[in-house]
Design an enzyme around this catalytic site. Structure first.
Site, PDB file in Angstrom:
ATOM      1  NE  ARG A 116      -0.656  -0.108   4.939  1.00  0.00           N
ATOM      2  CZ  ARG A 116      -0.530  -0.907   5.791  1.00  0.00           C
ATOM      3  NH1 ARG A 116      -0.576  -2.126   5.141  1.00  0.00           N
ATOM      4  NH2 ARG A 116      -0.015  -0.777   6.885  1.00  0.00           N
ATOM      5  CE1 TYR A 117       1.704   3.250   4.306  1.00  0.00           C
ATOM      6  CE2 TYR A 117       2.893   1.230   4.699  1.00  0.00           C
ATOM      7  CZ  TYR A 117       1.799   2.214   5.115  1.00  0.00           C
ATOM      8  OH  TYR A 117       1.321   2.378   6.347  1.00  0.00           O
ATOM      9  CB  ILE A 118       5.694   0.322  -3.142  1.00  0.00           C
ATOM     10  CG1 ILE A 118       5.059  -1.116  -2.994  1.00  0.00           C
ATOM     11  CG2 ILE A 118       6.794   0.025  -2.032  1.00  0.00           C
ATOM     12  CD1 ILE A 118       6.011  -2.083  -3.043  1.00  0.00           C
TER      13      ILE A 118
END
EC number: 5.6.2.2
Length: 392
Positions: free
Chosen positions: A136-138
């Protein structure tokens, strides 16, 4: 003796089932399953030679790539979704995996799907991509090269899979060069495994051009990895290769390591090889040895002691062919020739499709021009007439 006999019977059954399966696929028939709505009893031999083999083959399909496009079904689903979305901007890996799972009947969990996406996209060598952040961050996006390799003109020729009458990804894409040789393959299924090294795309293209010219003298191909500065040496039979990193002696007790072997990741190498052996390591891999240790390492071969050498072979090159049948290939040239034959057939289909499309477009333009001419000359009157009269 009984176990050996049963093993032979099982192998014969698998071969027989493979022949039957290939014959059915050639004529466009689906797999013949054992259970039907009227089935009340079955024999053990039918269960092994039909149902169990199909289950094992499904495991192989998920683990071993296709010879045609060089990817497995999960990777193909990701590729199809990216092509369909045609996003120019980066998208979160978690969002992309959710889109794939929602629209393409992915049944194995979004965690596995996120790992597949990261493996397709990452180029890091620190830990082989296993140290990636939470999905969910990359972010990721489709490379501009994708539609140059998988040409849009072939999209209309591809045969698609169906899941509960839902049209999903193609059975395979047809790239302009054999991507299974460019990216290599490594997988283990039920009773089968594959190990195909990477090869130089320029040599691959050169051999395809030689085949097009009708010449049989192909350029020998040895494994090749982009940006790898070490050496890859043939052991003599062209099926076994020694891959060595780079190491240099820069002082009485110092060595400098500038390249690791293929498949050896930087972080693991530092933790598992250098730290137990040596007492002072810099981030540039300039290694200071204990007094007298370097002389001993030189006697035992620096490459072997410091694990800068690995061996790869081409004796287990397995892949699914165009009909979805699992096959073993003796050499990289056999894979190249198999792909070349299929590529020529697909190019003929592409040419016929484009000719038919242009003929239909030309006929449409001619009819539009004829309509305009006849309307201007008042030979055609459509005003105040019923639709049925005009259609007739």
């Amino acid at each position: 003796m009984l176990q050996q006999f049963l093993g032979v019977v099982n192998i014969v059954g698998e071969l027989r089932q493979e022949v039957i399966s290939k014959r059915r696929k050639k004529i466009g028939l689906p797999e013949k399953y054992l259970y039907t709505k009227d089935t009340k009893s079955i024999y053990y031999v039918d269960f092994v030679n039909r149902e169990l083999i199909l289950s094992s083959n499904a495991d192989n399909v998920r683990s071993i790539p296709s010879l045609v496009d060089g990817v497995e079904p999960g990777q193909r689903k990701v590729l199809f979704t990216c092509i369909k979305r045609n996003d120019k901007k980066e998208v979160k890996v978690a969002q992309l995996s959710g889109s794939v799972a929602e629209h393409l009947a992915y049944h194995h969990g979004e965690v596995c799907l996120c790992t597949t996406i990261v493996s397709l996209a990452q180029l890091a060598r620190l830990a082989g991509g296993k140290d990636y952040a939470s999905p969910r961050y990359i972010f990721t996006k489709m490379s501009p090269l994708t539609r140059l390799i998988f040409h849009p003109s072939d999209d209309s020729l591809l045969k698609h899979e169906y899941d509960d009458n839902q049209k999903i990804e193609p059975v395979w894409y047809i790239p302009i060069i054999p991507m299974i040789l460019v990216n290599g393959a490594d997988g283990i299924g039920t009773g089968w495994m594959t190990k195909i090294p990477n090869y130089n795309p320029r040599e691959t293209v050169q051999n395809l051009r030689i085949m097009l010219d009708g010449d049989d003298e192909l350029v020998p191909m040895i494994p090749w990895y982009k940006n790898f500065r070490g050496t890859i040496e043939d052991c003599g039979n062209q099926q076994r290769y020694v891959i060595s990193g780079e190491i240099a002696i820069i002082g009485n007790d110092k060595v400098e390591i500038t390249e690791l072997s293929i498949g050896t990741w930087t972080q693991n190498y530092k933790e598992n090889v250098l730290e137990p052996l040596l007492h002072d390591i810099t981030v540039k891999f300039v290694v200071t040895c204990k007094p007298g240790l370097l002389v001993k390492l030189k006697k035992d071969s620096l490459h072997k002691v410091l694990k800068l050498q690995s061996v790869t072979h081409t004796t287990s090159m397995c892949a699914f062919d165009e009909l979805g049948c699992l096959r073993t290939f003796e050499s990289v040239i056999d894979i190249l020739q198999e792909f070349y034959t299929l590529l020529l057939k697909m190019y003929e289909k592409r040419k016929d499709y484009l000719e038919g499309f242009l003929e239909a477009e030309a006929a449409q333009l001619c009819n539009q021009a004829r309509f305009i001419v006849e309307k201007c000359s008042r030979d055609l009157v459509v005003e105040n007439k019923k639709r049925k009269t005009i259609a007739d």
